[in-house]
Design an enzyme around this catalytic site. Structure first.
Site, PDB file in Angstrom:
ATOM      1  N   SER A   1       0.876  -1.162   0.000  1.00 55.72           N
ATOM      2  CA  SER A   1       0.000   0.000   0.000  1.00 55.72           C
ATOM      3  C   SER A   1       0.912   1.210   0.000  1.00 55.72           C
ATOM      4  O   SER A   1       1.649   1.446   0.958  1.00 55.72           O
ATOM      5  CB  SER A   1      -0.906  -0.008   1.237  1.00 55.72           C
ATOM      6  OG  SER A   1      -1.741   1.128   1.261  1.00 55.72           O
ATOM      7  N   SER A   2       0.876   1.973  -1.085  1.00 60.37           N
ATOM      8  CA  SER A   2       1.828   3.072  -1.275  1.00 60.37           C
ATOM      9  C   SER A   2       1.577   4.207  -0.282  1.00 60.37           C
ATOM     10  O   SER A   2       0.499   4.314   0.323  1.00 60.37           O
ATOM     11  CB  SER A   2       1.716   3.619  -2.696  1.00 60.37           C
ATOM     12  OG  SER A   2       1.996   2.623  -3.641  1.00 60.37           O
TER      13      SER A   2
END
Length: 372
Positions: A86-87
């Site tokens: 998850s950036s």
């Protein structure tokens, strides 16, 4: 309290929320898209063991690694390759700002990951306008469940996103959440009058967003930002520890250079220029642990056939170079660096990329000089 509102506050302080996206960040709960344990900052954070810390990470502006080695088990002590995450929300918003998606636009997302970015797009544009494709069937399935749990309903499917999603084309926008060494022409074809934003680059330097506007079968644009994303799984090169790449050390050719190896690493502009010449090799800077200030720059070919090293010693004007294999990696790197200097050390913003059916070319100063 670790909540979406805290994330909005953090991102607002950073000036990272583009106009129109604050409501989406607040409405889509990131915790619904994350597993019970993930990695961040070099350590594993478990919801069961550290519930408060887990939530603080979720609603912080942090990149959270959610998968290693494509989900396969690995022996204890083995090198582990991050393969999904998850950036950082601020980086996601930077991409969305570059994308310029507006009401009524249809968007293709290449790489669903956790589904968080697709859910943001669906909240803003409507689920019927968002298609997301992931090559990993388990990730695609979980991303769809995550998005539905958050009350958003993008169309998330399993497939090779490098090929786009022709059955749902055309699109007004295309956003990629993984790095590609070249922009697939399928993306150009499926976004015929739109915009593409994708992390771009080879093994040596991949910290750029390529932002292309498409018309008449050609995408043309420039490079922005300093992202760090995982690579496409298509033709992904091996990664491991230094010792996995070194061999025939007693047969290496020894030379010398007057180029301080630190100069290659000093600016993203220099790394970008050298990376154009070394798209299939990567570097590793290793400092001595004895406080001497000595260090070694390693250049390692993706195919593991070639390697090079440059030994840095403080106060020296000449540095030992060793090279082995069919590619003389240091010679290529030094030549590319000297050429960049000859161009006047241009900033990366002066480079651009054009993608057509004939292929991809990188240029400098309005296509006056094709450089890659």
């Amino acid at each position: 309290m670790a909540t979406p509102e805290r994330l909005v506050e953090i991102l607002t302080r950073k000036g990272a929320i583009p106009p129109g996206w604050e409501e989406t960040v607040a409405a889509v709960r990131r915790e619904l898209f994350l597993p019970d344990s993930f990695e961040t900052g070099g350590r594993t954070v478990s919801r069961d063991r550290e519930p408060e810390r887990w939530l603080e990470c979720v609603y912080g502006d942090l990149a959270l690694t959610t998968q290693l080695d494509d989900g396969r088990a690995a022996p204890e002590g083995a090198y582990r390759l991050p393969t999904s995450s998850s950036s950082m929300p601020s980086v996601m918003l930077e991409m969305l700002s570059l994308l310029r998606a507006e009401e009524g636009h249809r968007v293709l997302e290449a790489g669903a990951g956790t589904g968080y970015n697709a859910a943001w797009l669906a909240h803003r544009l409507g689920g019927g306008n968002v298609v997301s494709v992931d090559i990993d069937p388990l990730l695609a399935e979980q991303a769809a469940r995550n998005a539905a749990a958050a009350g958003t309903h993008p169309r998330i499917v399993c497939g090779d996103a490098d090929r786009g999603r022709p059955e749902d084309a055309p699109y007004d926008r295309l956003i990629a959440t993984y790095t590609v060494p070249r922009i697939p022409y399928a993306w150009i074809e499926q976004t015929p009058h739109g915009r593409i934003v994708a992390p771009w680059g080879g093994s040596f330097f991949h910290a750029s967003f390529a932002v292309l506007d498409v018309a008449d079968g050609v995408g043309r644009g420039r490079f922005h930002g300093h992202p760090s994303f995982m690579r496409t799984r298509n033709n992904r090169p091996y990664r491991g520890r230094l010792g996995d790449f070194l061999h025939h050390t007693d047969e290496a050719a020894a030379t010398a250079t007057t180029l301080d190896p630190r100069r290659l690493l000093r600016t993203p502009d220099a790394l970008f220029a050298v990376g154009l010449a070394l798209p299939r090799a990567w570097y590793h800077w290793v400092r001595a642990e004895d406080g001497s200030g000595e260090a070694t720059l390693w250049l390692l070919a993706d195919d593991r056939a070639s390697w090079a090293s440059v030994d840095y010693l403080p106060g020296q004007r000449e540095y030992l170079v060793e090279q082995y294999g069919p590619e003389r990696l240091w010679e290529t790197a030094e030549e590319a660096f000297r050429q960049w200097e000859g161009w006047g050390t241009p900033e990366r913003a002066r480079f651009g990329v054009t993608v057509s059916e004939a292929g991809e070319r990188v240029w400098l100063d309005e296509e006056e000089r094709v450089v890659g």
